[in-house]
Design an enzyme around this catalytic site. Structure first.
Site, PDB file in Angstrom:
ATOM      1  CB  THR A 157     106.898  -8.427 -66.811  1.00 17.83           C
ATOM      2  OG1 THR A 157     106.816  -7.612 -67.960  1.00 17.83           O
ATOM      3  CG2 THR A 157     108.316  -8.867 -66.638  1.00 17.83           C
ATOM      4  CB  SER A 192     114.911  -3.258 -69.197  1.00 18.04           C
ATOM      5  OG  SER A 192     114.103  -3.953 -68.251  1.00 18.04           O
ATOM      6  CE1 TYR A 194     110.474  -5.529 -63.081  1.00 23.21           C
ATOM      7  CE2 TYR A 194     109.939  -4.951 -65.347  1.00 23.21           C
ATOM      8  CZ  TYR A 194     109.568  -5.485 -64.133  1.00 23.21           C
ATOM      9  OH  TYR A 194     108.314  -5.991 -63.967  1.00 23.21           O
ATOM     10  CG  HIS A 195     111.340  -6.160 -68.866  1.00 23.94           C
ATOM     11  ND1 HIS A 195     111.582  -4.825 -69.106  1.00 23.94           N
ATOM     12  CD2 HIS A 195     109.992  -6.276 -68.797  1.00 23.94           C
ATOM     13  CE1 HIS A 195     110.420  -4.174 -69.199  1.00 23.94           C
ATOM     14  NE2 HIS A 195     109.440  -5.026 -69.014  1.00 23.94           N
ATOM     15  CE  LYS A 198     108.845  -8.448 -62.224  1.00 22.21           C
ATOM     16  NZ  LYS A 198     107.947  -8.741 -61.113  1.00 22.21           N
ATOM     17  CE1 TYR A 268     109.737   8.332 -73.807  1.00 23.46           C
ATOM     18  CE2 TYR A 268     109.966   6.054 -73.102  1.00 23.46           C
ATOM     19  CZ  TYR A 268     109.871   7.400 -72.798  1.00 23.46           C
ATOM     20  OH  TYR A 268     109.913   7.801 -71.484  1.00 23.46           O
TER      21      TYR A 268
HETATM   22  N1  USQ Z   1     106.753   4.480 -73.876  1.00 27.50           N
HETATM   23  C1  USQ Z   1     106.638   5.596 -74.679  1.00 27.50           C
HETATM   24  N2  USQ Z   1     106.557   6.812 -74.070  1.00 27.50           N
HETATM   25  C2  USQ Z   1     106.562   6.973 -72.714  1.00 27.50           C
HETATM   26  C3  USQ Z   1     106.666   5.822 -71.909  1.00 27.50           C
HETATM   27  C4  USQ Z   1     106.755   4.587 -72.520  1.00 27.50           C
HETATM   28  O1  USQ Z   1     106.615   5.514 -75.904  1.00 27.50           O
HETATM   29  O2  USQ Z   1     106.501   8.111 -72.241  1.00 27.50           O
HETATM   30  C5  USQ Z   1     106.812   3.139 -74.496  1.00 27.50           C
HETATM   31  C6  USQ Z   1     108.002   2.307 -74.063  1.00 27.50           C
HETATM   32  O3  USQ Z   1     109.138   2.600 -74.844  1.00 27.50           O
HETATM   33  C7  USQ Z   1     107.478   0.895 -74.229  1.00 27.50           C
HETATM   34  C8  USQ Z   1     105.987   1.019 -73.916  1.00 27.50           C
HETATM   35  O4  USQ Z   1     105.693   2.412 -74.043  1.00 27.50           O
HETATM   36  O5  USQ Z   1     107.618   0.480 -75.558  1.00 27.50           O
HETATM   37  C9  USQ Z   1     105.591   0.565 -72.528  1.00 27.50           C
HETATM   38  O6  USQ Z   1     106.382   1.269 -71.593  1.00 27.50           O
HETATM   39  P1  USQ Z   1     105.990   1.388 -70.044  1.00 27.50           P
HETATM   40  O7  USQ Z   1     106.960   2.326 -69.409  1.00 27.50           O
HETATM   41  O8  USQ Z   1     104.546   1.645 -69.887  1.00 27.50           O
HETATM   42  O9  USQ Z   1     106.196  -0.118 -69.566  1.00 27.50           O
HETATM   43  P2  USQ Z   1     107.502  -0.975 -69.256  1.00 27.50           P
HETATM   44  O10 USQ Z   1     108.738  -0.172 -69.128  1.00 27.50           O
HETATM   45  O11 USQ Z   1     107.545  -2.077 -70.258  1.00 27.50           O
HETATM   46  O12 USQ Z   1     107.203  -1.557 -67.813  1.00 27.50           O
HETATM   47  C10 USQ Z   1     105.886  -1.590 -67.252  1.00 27.50           C
HETATM   48  C11 USQ Z   1     106.026  -1.716 -65.742  1.00 27.50           C
HETATM   49  C12 USQ Z   1     106.691  -3.054 -65.408  1.00 27.50           C
HETATM   50  C13 USQ Z   1     105.918  -4.187 -66.073  1.00 27.50           C
HETATM   51  C14 USQ Z   1     105.825  -3.962 -67.568  1.00 27.50           C
HETATM   52  C15 USQ Z   1     104.988  -4.964 -68.289  1.00 27.50           C
HETATM   53  O13 USQ Z   1     106.788  -0.638 -65.226  1.00 27.50           O
HETATM   54  O14 USQ Z   1     106.750  -3.220 -64.004  1.00 27.50           O
HETATM   55  O15 USQ Z   1     106.570  -5.416 -65.845  1.00 27.50           O
HETATM   56  O16 USQ Z   1     105.188  -2.677 -67.796  1.00 27.50           O
HETATM   57  S1  USQ Z   1     105.594  -5.303 -69.910  1.00 27.50           S
HETATM   58  O17 USQ Z   1     105.798  -4.047 -70.609  1.00 27.50           O
HETATM   59  O18 USQ Z   1     104.650  -6.124 -70.596  1.00 27.50           O
HETATM   60  O19 USQ Z   1     106.850  -5.984 -69.759  1.00 27.50           O
END
Ligand code: USQ
Length: 394
Positions: A157, A192, A194-195, A198, A268
Site C-alpha cells: 500500500t 495505522s 493495518y498499514h 504492510k 474527515y
Molecule cells: N476519508 C475521509 N472520509 C471518509 C473516508 C476516508 O475523509 O469518509 C479520508 C481518510 O481519512 C484518508 C483518505 O480519505 O485520508 C483515504 O481513506 P480510505 O478509507 O479511502 O483509505 P485507507 O484507509 O487509506 O485504506 C484504503 C484501503 C487499504 C489500502 C489503502 C491504500 O482500505 O486496504 O491499502 O486504501 S493507501 O491509502 O494508499 O494506503
C-alpha cells in the site's frame, strides 16, 4: 501460467481471478470468508448480496467455459498454505480436482485490509497483525521450501510511505552519506496498524529475497474505487463485493453511496489529505503486467500502483458536482477526523513504472462517477444509513 490467488473472494481478489481465468490461465482461488464474516459480525452490510465463493466459480464456468478452482481455508494455518504447493490441497469446487503442480505466480491479497478495523480495539489490532504477518510468512516459507521459482506478487500500500516532506520514489531511495552511497527501501512510516503490517510484510519479503533468492513484486497500491470490470459486467451474478461502511468502503465508493442517499459527504477534518487513487480496472491491469514481468531470482521489484492524486476536498467537490447534475441534494460536511493523519501536507509520489510496462490508466472522469451513481442508485433501498459515520477512532 498456473496462477494462485489468495484472498480471491474479496473486492479485488474476485475480479482478479476472473481476469486471469478469462486470459486462459489455470486459476486456483483461495479465501476464508474473512470479509463476509466480518461484515456480518459488524453488521455493516454490503451494497448487494453476491453468490457464495463456490457458486461464483460455477456461474463463471457456465458463462465462460473456464474453470476457477476454489479452496476455502485459512492461510494463516501453514497446512492450508502448504497444501497449495505440495498437492495435498482440497478443492471445494473444480471440474477436475487433480493437482496441476505448484503455481508459477501467486497473487497475495489475503490480508485484513482496513485501517479503521485495525484501530478499533486491541482484539482487531491483534487479529490484523497476526493474520497479515502469519499469512505472508507462511507464503514465504511455502515458496522457499516447495517452489522457489514461483513469482510472488504482493499487494502492499502507498500508505507504507506515509506523507513525507520529500518526493516518494518507487520503493527505493539512493542515499549519500559521508561520501558513500547505497540504495535502501524508501523510508516507511504508516499511520495505522493495518498499514504497519504492510511495512512489515515488505521487510519480511525483502529478507526472503536477500536470503533465499525469492522473486517478489511488491505493489504499493492507493485506495481503489469502482464497481465494474470487463469480466464482472458479463453477468450481474459475477459482480464484486462492494462496501460503503467506515471499515471496508474506500473513500470514493463511500462518497457515491452517501450522495445517493443524500447523506452529507463525510470529509474527515480539513480534507487536505492527499492520496494516489486508481480504478479497479487498473488494479487488474497492474497486477497482470506485474505477473507477466517477473523479477530475477534474488530481485525485488516495487511499483507505486496509483494513476492520479487527489485531496479529500477535491474528491468531495467532484462528487458534489456530479451528484447535483444528477438531481441529488449533495452536501459536504467536515466531520472531526477519527484518524491521526496530516491534513495539510506535501505529496509528490512517482508512479510511472507500471504505465511504462503498458498499463493504460482509466482516470476519474465525470462519466466514471455517473456510472457509479447509476449502479449505486439501483440498490439505494438497501443502503444502511447508520454505518456511514464511524466508531473507530485512533
Ligand atoms: N476519508 C475521509 N472520509 C471518509 C473516508 C476516508 O475523509 O469518509 C479520508 C481518510 O481519512 C484518508 C483518505 O480519505 O485520508 C483515504 O481513506 P480510505 O478509507 O479511502 O483509505 P485507507 O484507509 O487509506 O485504506 C484504503 C484501503 C487499504 C489500502 C489503502 C491504500 O482500505 O486496504 O491499502 O486504501 S493507501 O491509502 O494508499 O494506503
Amino acid at each position: 501460467m498456473r496462477v494462485l490467488i489468495l484472498g480471491a473472494d474479496g473486492y479485488l481478489g474476485w475480479p482478479t481471478a476472473l481476469l486471469f481465468s478469462s486470459l486462459g490461465h489455470e486459476v486456483t482461488a483461495v479465501d476464508n470468508y474473512f470479509r463476509r464474516h466480518t461484515c456480518d459480525r459488524l453488521d455493516v452490510g454490503m451494497l448487494y448480496p453476491v453468490p457464495t465463493f463456490n457458486q461464483r466459480a460455477q456461474i463463471w464456468h457456465e458463462l465462460s467455459g473456464y474453470e476457477i478452482k476454489t479452496v476455502i481455508c485459512d492461510l494463516a494455518e501453514p497446512k492450508c498454505m502448504r497444501s497449495l504447493f505440495n498437492g495435498r490441497v482440497k478443492y471445494q469446487w473444480a471440474i477436475d480436482s487433480s493437482f496441476d503442480g505448484p503455481p508459477d505466480v501467486v497473487i497475495h491479497y489475503a490480508e485484513q485490509p482496513s485501517a479503521p478495523y485495525s484501530m478499533l480495539t486491541y482484539e482487531t489490532a491483534d487479529e490484523t497483525l497476526i493474520n497479515n504477518l502469519r499469512v505472508t510468512n507462511n507464503l514465504m516459507f511455502a515458496i522457499r521450501d516447495l517452489s522457489p521459482s514461483t513469482h510472488l506478487v504482493k499487494l502492499g500500500t502507498m500508505g507504507e510511505y506515509g506523507t513525507p516532506n520529500i518526493d516518494i520514489e518507487e520503493g527505493w531511495l539512493d542515499i549519500q552519506h559521508k561520501g558513500r552511497s547505497d540504495r535502501f527501501l524508501f523510508p516507511r512510516q504508516a499511520s495505522s496498524l493495518y498499514h504497519t503490517t504492510k511495512i512489515l510484510d515488505t521487510d519480511l519479503l525483502w529478507f526472503g529475497v536477500r536470503m533465499w533468492d525469492l522473486k517478489v513484486t511488491d505493489l504499493m497500491q492507493g485506495p481503489v474505487y469502482g464497481i465494474e470490470t470487463d469480466q464482472t459486467i458479463i453477468n450481474p451474478r459475477l459482480k464484486t463485493i462492494f462496501n460503503y461502511d467506515e471499515f471496508f468502503g474506500t473513500i470514493i465508493n463511500r462518497f457515491i453511496v452517501q450522495a445517493v442517499i443524500e447523506h452529507p459527504l463525510t470529509v474527515y477534518g480539513k480534507g487536505g489529505q492527499t492520496r494516489g487513487y486508481l480504478n479497479i480496472k487498473d488494479t487488474l491491469q497492474c497486477v497482470e503486467k506485474a505477473a507477466l514481468t517477473p523479477p530475477k531470482p534474488g530481485e525485488m521489484l516495487i511499483y507505486n500502483q496509483i494513476m492520479e492524486t487527489f485531496s479529500v476536498n477535491e474528491l468531495a467537490e467532484m462528487v458534489v458536482s456530479v451528484g447535483r447534475k444528477l438531481g441529488y441534494n449533495t452536501q459536504i460536511q467536515n466531520v472531526p477526523n477519527p484518524r491521526i493523519e496530516a491534513e495539510d501536507h506535501y505529496y509528490n509520489p512517482n508512479y510511472q513504472a507500471l504505465v511504462s510496462l503498458g498499463v493504460k490508466p482509466h482516470y476519474l472522469t465525470e462519466d466514471v462517477l455517473i456510472r457509479m451513481f447509476e449502479i449505486v442508485a439501483e440498490h439505494a433501498d438497501t443502503i444502511k444509513r447508520d454505518v456511514i459515520l464511524g466508531k473507530s477512532k485512533w
